[in-house]
Write an enzyme that holds these catalytic residues in place. Structure first.
Site, PDB file in Angstrom:
ATOM      1  CG  HIS A 156       9.517 -16.211  87.998  1.00  0.00           C
ATOM      2  ND1 HIS A 156       8.828 -16.528  89.171  1.00  0.00           N
ATOM      3  CD2 HIS A 156      10.389 -15.245  88.606  1.00  0.00           C
ATOM      4  CE1 HIS A 156       8.809 -15.567  90.122  1.00  0.00           C
ATOM      5  NE2 HIS A 156      10.219 -14.793  89.844  1.00  0.00           N
ATOM      6  CB  SER A 278      14.688 -43.875  70.155  1.00  0.00           C
ATOM      7  OG  SER A 278      13.680 -44.624  69.440  1.00  0.00           O
ATOM      8  CE  LYS A 284      14.462 -38.692  71.033  1.00  0.00           C
ATOM      9  NZ  LYS A 284      13.313 -39.226  71.723  1.00  0.00           N
ATOM     10  CD  GLU A 291      15.343 -38.976  79.738  1.00  0.00           C
ATOM     11  OE1 GLU A 291      14.043 -39.023  79.581  1.00  0.00           O
ATOM     12  OE2 GLU A 291      16.209 -39.496  79.052  1.00  0.00           O
TER      13      GLU A 291
END
Ligand code: ARG
Length: 458
Positions: A156, A278, A284, A291
């Protein structure tokens, strides 16, 4: 280009028809498989006396030179041709003259394309299998170097029990093992049924030898019904569903890598070469590869649904709708290949932050089950041990103290079965090592799993 099929019609089509009809932009990938199929077909026809041996030899020589020239770039595939089958046949006739026109005896593009794509699937299965093997090896290596590294195991997404990071890596190796099984199973069914010789839909008037041609191409048998043979795309569906499951596995690992690389977790670090920046935020460092693989999963699922939908309700036998089958097939194979290649590198280069994992595992009373197990060993029934451990956890939460740090006198308020050995028993390392049941997370079991994985790969 002139239409080889200008039979009943004049073969003059509106340019829009050419545009919608053309599949060469997609099926040009099949030139090798198409030529292999045609060589076998010429050999079979010569053996059966359908064409002269000399004609077969000229056809075979011509086909070999076409393949070499396409591969070397000397021959450019003409994108105005309708499809790769027409292109190769036309090019053959350009090269060897009228003999080239004999090749299409006793076959049709319908059985030809079914054959070519079956060969393609079988070859792609071998390529993807080899990538799965590499990935499993990298996962096993990572597991070996991190067998003793403790991380919080989750259910969970809540801290559950301490596990070895190696155990976590091996869970993925087991998924990819099943993917290999699915592919092997799919390949077995593909190679059991050669479609060539089914011709347009009903077989042929010529005395062909389908078994011989199938065997030349590495098949173990032939599709027994000609109408089924030309309309069957089950192997596409099975192949793409196996691809979808691989992507599902990759996307789960992607999600973990993305999460672990966040500042909140800080469990792993990716080297700069495997991240991107970025254009506006100078600080970043993004895990784009993971992804993208997570994102590409949607594409492969879409391919499966796309093809299932194309085939739904299609009457027998071949229908032109089926031409739409190849883009989802090629796209799925290519997507899975690049994602596997990416993960073989990502798993290898990701740096595990042992300290952060350990600090995180210390939070959240992750050793509460071990306290219950401890009481059971001292003679208490499990359900009672569970209840008392729960009370001790609440007590510790109230005092902001970890189970392994609670003084023995305070433990004794809950049960006099508890002794001073409890502290050592509740250390995260002991908790992990004690889970030594088969398939458990103890470093000993992790090593056994690594041996198992390596044995099946060797
Ligand atoms: N390009 C076609 C395909 O990919 C080949 C089969 C065409 N057959 C036909 N009867 N027009 O499916």
């Amino acid at each position: 280009m002139n239409k080889l099929w200008a039979g009943r019609t004049a073969g003059k089509t509106a340019s829009l028809v050419d545009e919608i009809n053309s599949s060469i932009g997609v099926d040009m990938r099949l030139y090798k498989q198409d030529i292999a199929g045609s060589i076998a077909h010429a050999k079979m026809m010569a053996k059966q006396g359908i064409i002269e041996q000399a004609s077969a030899n000229a056809i075979i020589e011509g086909l070999i030179s076409i393949e070499q020239d396409i591969s070397s770039g000397a021959l450019e595939i003409d994108l105005t041709a309708e499809d790769i089958h027409m292109f190769v046949e036309q090019e053959l006739t350009n090269r060897i003259g009228d003999t080239g026109k004999m090749l299409h005896t006793a076959r049709s593009r319908n059985d030809q394309v079914a054959l070519d794509t079956k060969i393609y699937c079988a070859e792609e299965i071998a390529n993807i299998d080899a990538l799965l093997v590499q990935l499993m090896r990298v996962l096993a290596d990572k597991a070996e170097s991190s067998a003793e590294i403790i991380m919080p195991g989750y259910t969970h997404l809540q801290h559950a029990q301490p596990v070895s990071f190696g155990q976590h890596m091996l869970a993925y190796a087991m998924m990819f093992e099943r993917d290999r099984e699915r592919l092997a199973d799919c390949k077995k069914r593909i190679l059991a049924r050669s479609p060539i010789g089914a011709c347009a839909l009903a077989g042929t008037t010529f005395d062909i030898d389908r078994d011989f041609e199938a065997e030349l191409l590495g098949f173990s048998g032939i599709a027994m019904n000609s109408m089924d043979a030309v309309s069957d795309r089950d192997h596409f569906i099975e192949f793409i569903s196996a691809m979808a499951v691989i992507m599902m596995h990759i996307s789960r690992l992607s999600e973990e890598i993305i999460t672990w690389a966040s500042s909140e977790f800080g469990f792993i670090k990716l080297p700069d070469e495997y991240t991107t920046g970025s254009s506006i935020m100078p600080q970043k460092k993004n895990p784009d590869v993971a992804e993208l693989c997570r994102g590409k999963t949607g594409r492969v699922y879409g391919n499966l649904i796309s093809l299932l939908t194309t085939l739904k309700g299609l009457p027998l036998a071949y229908n032109k709708d089926i031409q739409e089958d190849k883009l989802p097939l090629f796209d799925s194979a290519e997507t899975v290949s690049i994602c596997l290649e990416a993960f073989i590198e990502i798993v290898e280069v990701m740096q595990v932050n042992e300290q952060n994992m350990y600090e995180s595992a210390k939070v959240g009373y992750i050793n509460a089950t071990d306290l219950a197990d401890y009481l059971v060993v001292k003679g208490m029934p499990f359900r009672d041990a569970y209840n008392i451990s729960g009370k001790i956890v609440s007590y510790c939460i109230g005092r902001g103290v970890a189970l392994e740090d609670l003084p023995i006198e305070e433990y004794r308020q809950f049960s006099d079965l508890i002794d001073s050995d409890v502290h050592n028993r509740l250390s995260l390392k002991t908790c992990m090592e004690k889970r030594n049941s088969q398939g458990g997370t103890s470093p000993e079991q992790v090593m056994k799993q690594i041996e198992y994985i390596r044995a099946i790969l060797d």
